[in-house]
Design an enzyme around this catalytic site. Sequence first.
Site, PDB file in Angstrom:
ATOM      1  N   TRP A  98       5.509  -5.724  -4.310  1.00  0.00           N
ATOM      2  CA  TRP A  98       4.083  -5.969  -4.579  1.00  0.00           C
ATOM      3  C   TRP A  98       3.866  -6.905  -5.763  1.00  0.00           C
ATOM      4  O   TRP A  98       2.779  -7.465  -5.916  1.00  0.00           O
ATOM      5  CB  TRP A  98       3.335  -4.641  -4.788  1.00  0.00           C
ATOM      6  N   TRP A 144      -2.826  -9.813   1.864  1.00  0.00           N
ATOM      7  CA  TRP A 144      -3.214  -8.451   2.237  1.00  0.00           C
ATOM      8  C   TRP A 144      -4.726  -8.390   2.491  1.00  0.00           C
ATOM      9  O   TRP A 144      -5.503  -9.039   1.785  1.00  0.00           O
ATOM     10  CB  TRP A 144      -2.806  -7.482   1.112  1.00  0.00           C
ATOM     11  N   PHE A 203      -4.026   2.438   7.294  1.00  0.00           N
ATOM     12  CA  PHE A 203      -2.900   2.337   6.365  1.00  0.00           C
ATOM     13  C   PHE A 203      -1.637   2.942   7.001  1.00  0.00           C
ATOM     14  O   PHE A 203      -1.642   3.355   8.155  1.00  0.00           O
ATOM     15  CB  PHE A 203      -3.243   3.067   5.062  1.00  0.00           C
ATOM     16  N   SER A 204      -0.586   3.052   6.189  1.00  0.00           N
ATOM     17  CA  SER A 204       0.725   3.439   6.715  1.00  0.00           C
ATOM     18  C   SER A 204       0.767   4.855   7.283  1.00  0.00           C
ATOM     19  O   SER A 204      -0.025   5.719   6.902  1.00  0.00           O
ATOM     20  CB  SER A 204       1.782   3.312   5.624  1.00  0.00           C
ATOM     21  N   ASP A 213       4.325  -2.715   4.933  1.00  0.00           N
ATOM     22  CA  ASP A 213       5.195  -1.594   5.334  1.00  0.00           C
ATOM     23  C   ASP A 213       5.516  -1.466   6.835  1.00  0.00           C
ATOM     24  O   ASP A 213       4.630  -1.635   7.678  1.00  0.00           O
ATOM     25  CB  ASP A 213       4.549  -0.251   4.988  1.00  0.00           C
ATOM     26  N   GLU A 253       4.146   6.653  -2.966  1.00  0.00           N
ATOM     27  CA  GLU A 253       3.684   6.203  -1.646  1.00  0.00           C
ATOM     28  C   GLU A 253       4.770   6.460  -0.600  1.00  0.00           C
ATOM     29  O   GLU A 253       5.943   6.653  -0.932  1.00  0.00           O
ATOM     30  CB  GLU A 253       3.386   4.695  -1.667  1.00  0.00           C
ATOM     31  N   ARG A 272      -1.998   9.415   0.878  1.00  0.00           N
ATOM     32  CA  ARG A 272      -1.714   8.596   2.066  1.00  0.00           C
ATOM     33  C   ARG A 272      -0.278   8.637   2.575  1.00  0.00           C
ATOM     34  O   ARG A 272       0.605   9.179   1.960  1.00  0.00           O
ATOM     35  CB  ARG A 272      -2.103   7.150   1.788  1.00  0.00           C
ATOM     36  N   ASP A 273      -0.126   7.957   3.698  1.00  0.00           N
ATOM     37  CA  ASP A 273       1.166   7.654   4.323  1.00  0.00           C
ATOM     38  C   ASP A 273       1.847   8.885   4.936  1.00  0.00           C
ATOM     39  O   ASP A 273       3.001   9.210   4.597  1.00  0.00           O
ATOM     40  CB  ASP A 273       2.107   6.949   3.330  1.00  0.00           C
TER      41      ASP A 273
HETATM   42  C1  FRU Z   1       2.713   0.730   0.416  1.00  0.00           C
HETATM   43  C2  FRU Z   1       1.227   0.860   0.689  1.00  0.00           C
HETATM   44  C3  FRU Z   1       0.926   2.199   1.309  1.00  0.00           C
HETATM   45  C4  FRU Z   1      -0.345   1.942   2.040  1.00  0.00           C
HETATM   46  C5  FRU Z   1      -0.150   0.526   2.524  1.00  0.00           C
HETATM   47  C6  FRU Z   1      -1.404  -0.288   2.561  1.00  0.00           C
HETATM   48  O1  FRU Z   1       3.158  -0.575   0.359  1.00  0.00           O
HETATM   49  O2  FRU Z   1       0.514   0.676  -0.512  1.00  0.00           O
HETATM   50  O3  FRU Z   1       0.840   3.259   0.378  1.00  0.00           O
HETATM   51  O4  FRU Z   1      -0.565   2.831   3.084  1.00  0.00           O
HETATM   52  O5  FRU Z   1       0.771  -0.078   1.635  1.00  0.00           O
HETATM   53  O6  FRU Z   1      -1.204  -1.505   3.196  1.00  0.00           O
END
Ligand code: FRU
Length: 534
Positions: free
Chosen positions: A338, A85, A117-118, A61, A243, A191-192
């Site tokens: 993904w 990843w 993370f993001s 991301d 997300e 998250r994010d």
């Molecule tokens: C989206 C995600 C986010 C997360 C990040 C982890 O692609 O799954 O939700 O923060 O990637 O790398």
Amino acid sequence: MSSLKNITSLILILIAVLNCKENPEKNTDEMNTDKVNVASSEESLYRPNFHFTPKKNWMNDPNGMFYYNNYYHLYFQHYPDDNVWGPMHWGHATSTDMVTWKEQPIALYPDELGYIFSGSAVVDIDNTSGFGKDGKVPIVAMFTYHDPKKAEAKKTDVESQGIAFSLDEGLTWTKYEDNPVIKNAGDRDFRDPKVMWDTERRQWVMVLAAGQKTIFYSSTNLKDWKRLSAFGEGIGNHNGVWECPDLFPLTVQGTNEQKWVLLVSINPGGPNGGSATQYFIGDFDGTQFSIDPEFEKAINNNHDFWVDLGKDNYAGVTWSNIETSDGAKLFMGWMSNWQYANQVPTESWRSAMTVAREMRLVKEGGTHRLAFVPTEKIKGYRGKKFKESEIVVKEDTKIIDSENVDLSSAEIIFNVSELNSDLNFTLSNSQGDELSFGYTIADKSFYIDRSNSGKTDFSKDFANKKSTAVRISDSSNLSGRILLDKTSIEMFFDNGLNVITEVFFPNSPFEKLILDSEKETTLDHLEIHELIIN
Ligand code: FRU
């Protein structure tokens, strides 16, 4: 001493012999050269011309995008030690035009609270956070901590939110000593965070994703956050985890009406499989996001609303602290999915970002829609050009080959004022690879078929079916703008109402473009520009 030397030489000879046995045709020198050759051919064949890629290893991301003092900043999910990843860092790149990028040192490293993370970043001009010092404006980033130990132990409170600040315009960062600033209250996926300044209420507003919903928070200092409300349960697409949300106001083109837009990425559940980004249009009153009734009706009539109908535009969000002169937001997404991101056939680096795009809100057929076009700045890179009017397209009409324009760094612009037949474009090379895309009248749909586009067998989900997108407009006039790079195509039809982005990996560059139409179709305008990036 000499007998020790003899034994050592014997061992070395033995190792060399064993190596040769493993690979009877090659000695170790040759094998090393092979590795270098693979890397350099991959560089020339697959390293994009005008899309951001990390120099080395894994990226997903886009994160923390902001503009300040003539620089666009792009951070990104990055694992600097491998091409798959892993423990997430924030990589960093800067640009003066969002087209050519300079990679900078890593901005944020994982720590005892977890992977980074993001998240997002804002320019705290008024120093509401108090992080500013000696008149230096703080840039404040908010991100998710993902604790791998808790994840492994299958705990629910795996993710929490942290902040960091920079006093040198985004180059180096200090994590806040009281992290996390938002603890986990029982959401497995939490998250994010995306932060924005709400001008009307003079407050910071943050949205994050929590399982199947988004949660909104407010703050006056970017450190203390108050939970406001939630949105999303039972609305929109829920075939995967929510997300990377984003919330911002946008004026409807040609009016003074302002709406609020909520972007939410979902994985899986995308319209053509895997990852994709949906959006909702409505209002935000400083506390609650509410979807427009007409928009909700359209969703209930089985229309999902997607930022991009192709398979490769995910987790995209907008830049903070900048918009275009007419109020468009600037957007960028991760050009992968993904379903196969960890397997795409590049070794030295993995994946690229989309080009930066201008995002506008329009009203089409009674419904608000987002429309995207590539950033204006791309035009500054136009070089050699092929331009013709009144091109009559029949069966297999050759348009251009790489002697005219390099088709792995090009922009195609066309217009058909009377579209009454299917229109198919095919890119091909001497190896027999083909990428085809176009429009099918009977299905009222755009399509892209990469099943024969080169390397496809690294994942069963990569080319198992064509991607399709039902056309939004009913006009008999079809216009298109298409960006071609070595491994990607981004198509913007009908002024960006229909967008399709996909990646591909041909065995040699595509060098020929053919157009094909069942009945005769006239392209009243066609322009192909080579994009020259040094
Ligand atoms: C989206 C995600 C986010 C997360 C990040 C982890 O692609 O799954 O939700 O923060 O990637 O790398």
